[in-house]
Scaffold this motif. Structure first.
Motif, mmCIF file in Angstrom:
data_model
loop_
_atom_site.group_PDB
_atom_site.id
_atom_site.type_symbol
_atom_site.label_atom_id
_atom_site.label_comp_id
_atom_site.label_asym_id
_atom_site.label_seq_id
_atom_site.Cartn_x
_atom_site.Cartn_y
_atom_site.Cartn_z
ATOM 1 N N ALA A 105 -31.789 23.009 -3.577
ATOM 2 C CA ALA A 105 -30.835 22.078 -4.171
ATOM 3 C C ALA A 105 -30.898 22.156 -5.682
ATOM 4 O O ALA A 105 -31.969 22.244 -6.265
ATOM 5 C CB ALA A 105 -31.126 20.658 -3.708
ATOM 6 N N GLY A 106 -29.741 22.155 -6.295
ATOM 7 C CA GLY A 106 -29.676 22.214 -7.745
ATOM 8 C C GLY A 106 -29.845 23.607 -8.298
ATOM 9 O O GLY A 106 -29.732 23.819 -9.495
ATOM 10 N N SER A 107 -30.107 24.563 -7.430
ATOM 11 C CA SER A 107 -30.314 25.933 -7.898
ATOM 12 C C SER A 107 -29.007 26.703 -7.950
ATOM 13 O O SER A 107 -28.987 27.859 -8.335
ATOM 14 C CB SER A 107 -31.271 26.667 -6.977
ATOM 15 N N ALA A 108 -27.924 26.032 -7.553
ATOM 16 C CA ALA A 108 -26.615 26.664 -7.583
ATOM 17 C C ALA A 108 -26.573 27.897 -6.703
ATOM 18 O O ALA A 108 -26.131 28.965 -7.109
ATOM 19 C CB ALA A 108 -26.201 26.995 -9.012
ATOM 20 N N SER A 109 -27.022 27.743 -5.479
ATOM 21 C CA SER A 109 -26.990 28.813 -4.498
ATOM 22 C C SER A 109 -25.820 28.595 -3.558
ATOM 23 O O SER A 109 -25.560 27.471 -3.134
ATOM 24 C CB SER A 109 -28.278 28.818 -3.667
ATOM 25 N N ALA A 110 -25.135 29.678 -3.218
ATOM 26 C CA ALA A 110 -24.013 29.530 -2.305
ATOM 27 C C ALA A 110 -23.746 30.837 -1.577
ATOM 28 O O ALA A 110 -24.098 31.916 -2.047
ATOM 29 C CB ALA A 110 -22.760 29.085 -3.061
ATOM 30 N N VAL A 111 -23.109 30.685 -0.410
ATOM 31 C CA VAL A 111 -22.714 31.832 0.401
ATOM 32 C C VAL A 111 -21.200 31.979 0.325
ATOM 33 O O VAL A 111 -20.464 31.054 0.656
ATOM 34 C CB VAL A 111 -23.143 31.642 1.872
ATOM 35 N N LEU A 112 -20.743 33.133 -0.142
ATOM 36 C CA LEU A 112 -19.311 33.433 -0.160
ATOM 37 C C LEU A 112 -18.888 33.911 1.226
ATOM 38 O O LEU A 112 -19.481 34.846 1.770
ATOM 39 C CB LEU A 112 -19.015 34.530 -1.183
ATOM 40 N N ILE A 113 -17.860 33.276 1.788
ATOM 41 C CA ILE A 113 -17.339 33.700 3.088
ATOM 42 C C ILE A 113 -16.310 34.801 2.841
ATOM 43 O O ILE A 113 -15.276 34.557 2.213
ATOM 44 C CB ILE A 113 -16.703 32.515 3.848
ATOM 45 N N ARG A 114 -16.573 36.000 3.326
ATOM 46 C CA ARG A 114 -15.737 37.154 2.986
ATOM 47 C C ARG A 114 -14.781 37.589 4.093
ATOM 48 O O ARG A 114 -13.765 38.228 3.798
ATOM 49 C CB ARG A 114 -16.618 38.347 2.596
ATOM 50 N N ALA A 115 -15.117 37.296 5.344
ATOM 51 C CA ALA A 115 -14.216 37.704 6.422
ATOM 52 C C ALA A 115 -14.519 36.922 7.687
ATOM 53 O O ALA A 115 -15.676 36.582 7.946
ATOM 54 C CB ALA A 115 -14.349 39.204 6.698
ATOM 55 N N ILE A 116 -13.485 36.627 8.457
ATOM 56 C CA ILE A 116 -13.665 36.025 9.777
ATOM 57 C C ILE A 116 -12.820 36.783 10.805
ATOM 58 O O ILE A 116 -11.822 37.424 10.464
ATOM 59 C CB ILE A 116 -13.302 34.521 9.808
ATOM 60 N N GLU A 117 -13.281 36.683 12.037
ATOM 61 C CA GLU A 117 -12.492 37.186 13.166
ATOM 62 C C GLU A 117 -11.629 36.042 13.664
ATOM 63 O O GLU A 117 -12.160 35.034 14.130
ATOM 64 C CB GLU A 117 -13.438 37.667 14.275
ATOM 65 N N PRO A 118 -10.311 36.148 13.553
ATOM 66 C CA PRO A 118 -9.441 35.033 13.937
ATOM 67 C C PRO A 118 -9.578 34.704 15.422
ATOM 68 O O PRO A 118 -9.477 35.596 16.268
ATOM 69 C CB PRO A 118 -8.028 35.556 13.634
ATOM 70 N N THR A 119 -9.809 33.425 15.718
ATOM 71 C CA THR A 119 -9.889 33.028 17.128
ATOM 72 C C THR A 119 -9.081 31.777 17.432
ATOM 73 O O THR A 119 -8.608 31.606 18.550
ATOM 74 C CB THR A 119 -11.346 32.781 17.561
ATOM 75 N N PHE A 120 -8.913 30.861 16.476
ATOM 76 C CA PHE A 120 -8.181 29.617 16.728
ATOM 77 C C PHE A 120 -7.037 29.456 15.733
ATOM 78 O O PHE A 120 -7.212 29.675 14.539
ATOM 79 C CB PHE A 120 -9.110 28.402 16.633
ATOM 80 N N GLY A 121 -5.877 29.088 16.244
ATOM 81 C CA GLY A 121 -4.721 28.894 15.368
ATOM 82 C C GLY A 121 -4.185 30.202 14.827
ATOM 83 O O GLY A 121 -3.698 30.270 13.691
ATOM 84 N N ILE A 122 -4.238 31.232 15.633
ATOM 85 C CA ILE A 122 -3.836 32.559 15.167
ATOM 86 C C ILE A 122 -2.367 32.592 14.733
ATOM 87 O O ILE A 122 -2.028 33.198 13.716
ATOM 88 C CB ILE A 122 -4.122 33.605 16.268
ATOM 89 N N GLU A 123 -1.503 31.921 15.476
ATOM 90 C CA GLU A 123 -0.081 31.931 15.106
ATOM 91 C C GLU A 123 0.136 31.258 13.753
ATOM 92 O O GLU A 123 0.949 31.711 12.943
ATOM 93 C CB GLU A 123 0.756 31.253 16.194
ATOM 94 N N GLU A 124 -0.595 30.169 13.524
ATOM 95 C CA GLU A 124 -0.497 29.477 12.238
ATOM 96 C C GLU A 124 -0.972 30.388 11.094
ATOM 97 O O GLU A 124 -0.360 30.447 10.023
ATOM 98 C CB GLU A 124 -1.352 28.199 12.287
ATOM 99 N N MET A 125 -2.037 31.112 11.340
ATOM 100 C CA MET A 125 -2.566 32.005 10.306
ATOM 101 C C MET A 125 -1.598 33.172 10.046
ATOM 102 O O MET A 125 -1.396 33.572 8.904
ATOM 103 C CB MET A 125 -3.962 32.506 10.698
ATOM 104 N N LYS A 126 -0.996 33.679 11.096
ATOM 105 C CA LYS A 126 -0.011 34.750 10.927
ATOM 106 C C LYS A 126 1.162 34.262 10.087
ATOM 107 O O LYS A 126 1.667 34.972 9.219
ATOM 108 C CB LYS A 126 0.504 35.217 12.290
ATOM 109 N N ARG A 127 1.584 33.038 10.343
ATOM 110 C CA ARG A 127 2.710 32.475 9.603
ATOM 111 C C ARG A 127 2.355 32.328 8.115
ATOM 112 O O ARG A 127 3.125 32.716 7.234
ATOM 113 C CB ARG A 127 3.085 31.106 10.189
ATOM 114 N N ARG A 128 1.173 31.773 7.846
ATOM 115 C CA ARG A 128 0.777 31.575 6.449
ATOM 116 C C ARG A 128 0.624 32.899 5.699
ATOM 117 O O ARG A 128 0.902 32.984 4.512
ATOM 118 C CB ARG A 128 -0.565 30.826 6.388
ATOM 119 N N ARG A 129 0.189 33.929 6.403
ATOM 120 C CA ARG A 129 -0.038 35.220 5.758
ATOM 121 C C ARG A 129 1.216 36.090 5.767
ATOM 122 O O ARG A 129 1.283 37.102 5.067
ATOM 123 C CB ARG A 129 -1.183 35.949 6.461
ATOM 124 N N GLY A 130 2.221 35.721 6.585
ATOM 125 C CA GLY A 130 3.398 36.552 6.706
ATOM 126 C C GLY A 130 3.054 37.921 7.241
ATOM 127 O O GLY A 130 3.552 38.938 6.751
#
Length: 212
Positions: A105-130
DNA sequence: TCCCCGATTCCCT
DNA sequence: GGGAATCGGGGAT
């Protein structure tokens, strides 16, 4: 149009079933280099939309590549706060990138999320990404935030409260390691982690004997 | 106050 | 493979 869209199939079962254990803030109250590989295989949802985390990178304040390296600023203040919260920043003036704050805590440590495998709300994600191609829907830090609707409005939100949901991976997975992408400082640190063999990575992991 | 450049993505050659 | 888009952060002046 007042009608709410139906929840993605399967989410309610995930939420209800003990087989899918929720990740709480305690999960993030550990060293960032321990948390990062443990996130591979976990399910990350915003408003019920998202998927399985397949690629992350670790950053922290002793790391010249990290935003927090030069100390707290208005932009990165969430990184200096307690673990278990979301840090969102704008990348290249165009994209949003999402991080999970960890210990110490306070050390300013974080994990960047770089990629996910789409599993939920795929149609919504397709729409947002075109975009129709599911393999490239969330195969990058800027892509997945666009698909999941993550913006600066999510900066500072808790990871164990609505609209965010995180579920532990159901079983052990094989995690591969490599050097981080898109940075110019501390390029040699092997702080990129991925799900072995995943088709949803932002870039393949180099064979262990070569590269960098 | 100015200026450079980035934890990226997409399109063009 | 190379470069543009686009803008806020933060070091330099």
């Amino acid at each position: 149009m007042a009608q709410k869209p139906a929840k993605a199939p399967g989410v309610s079962r995930l939420r209800r079933n003990g087989a899918a254990k929720r990740l709480t803030r305690a999960f993030f109250a550990r060293d960032v280099l321990t948390v990062a590989p443990d996130l591979i295989g976990a399910t990350f949802l915003v408003d019920g939309v998202g998927g399985i985390i397949v690629e992350v990178e670790a950053y922290h304040h002793t790391d010249p590549a990290a935003h927090s390296f030069r100390g707290p600023t208005p932009r990165n203040q969430v990184m200096f706060g307690p673990p278990g919260f979301v840090y969102v920043y704008r990348s290249y003036g165009i994209h949003w990138c999402v991080n999970f704050v960890c210990e110490p805590a306070g050390s300013a440590s974080a994990v960047l999320i770089r990629a996910i495998e789409p599993t939920f709300g795929i149609e919504e994600m397709k729409r947002r990404r075109g975009l129709e191609d599911i393999r490239t829907l969330c195969s990058g830090p800027g892509k997945l935030t666009e698909a999941m609707g993550i913006t600066i409005a999510h900066n500072g939100l808790a990871l164990d409260a609505q609209p965010i949901e995180l579920f532990a991976r159901p079983s052990d997975v094989e995690v591969v390691t490599g050097v981080r992408i898109g940075i110019t400082k501390a390029v040699e640190l092997p702080w990129r982690f991925g799900l072995k063999g995943s088709q949803f990575l932002s870039k393949p992991f180099a064979p262990s004997s070569r590269g960098a």
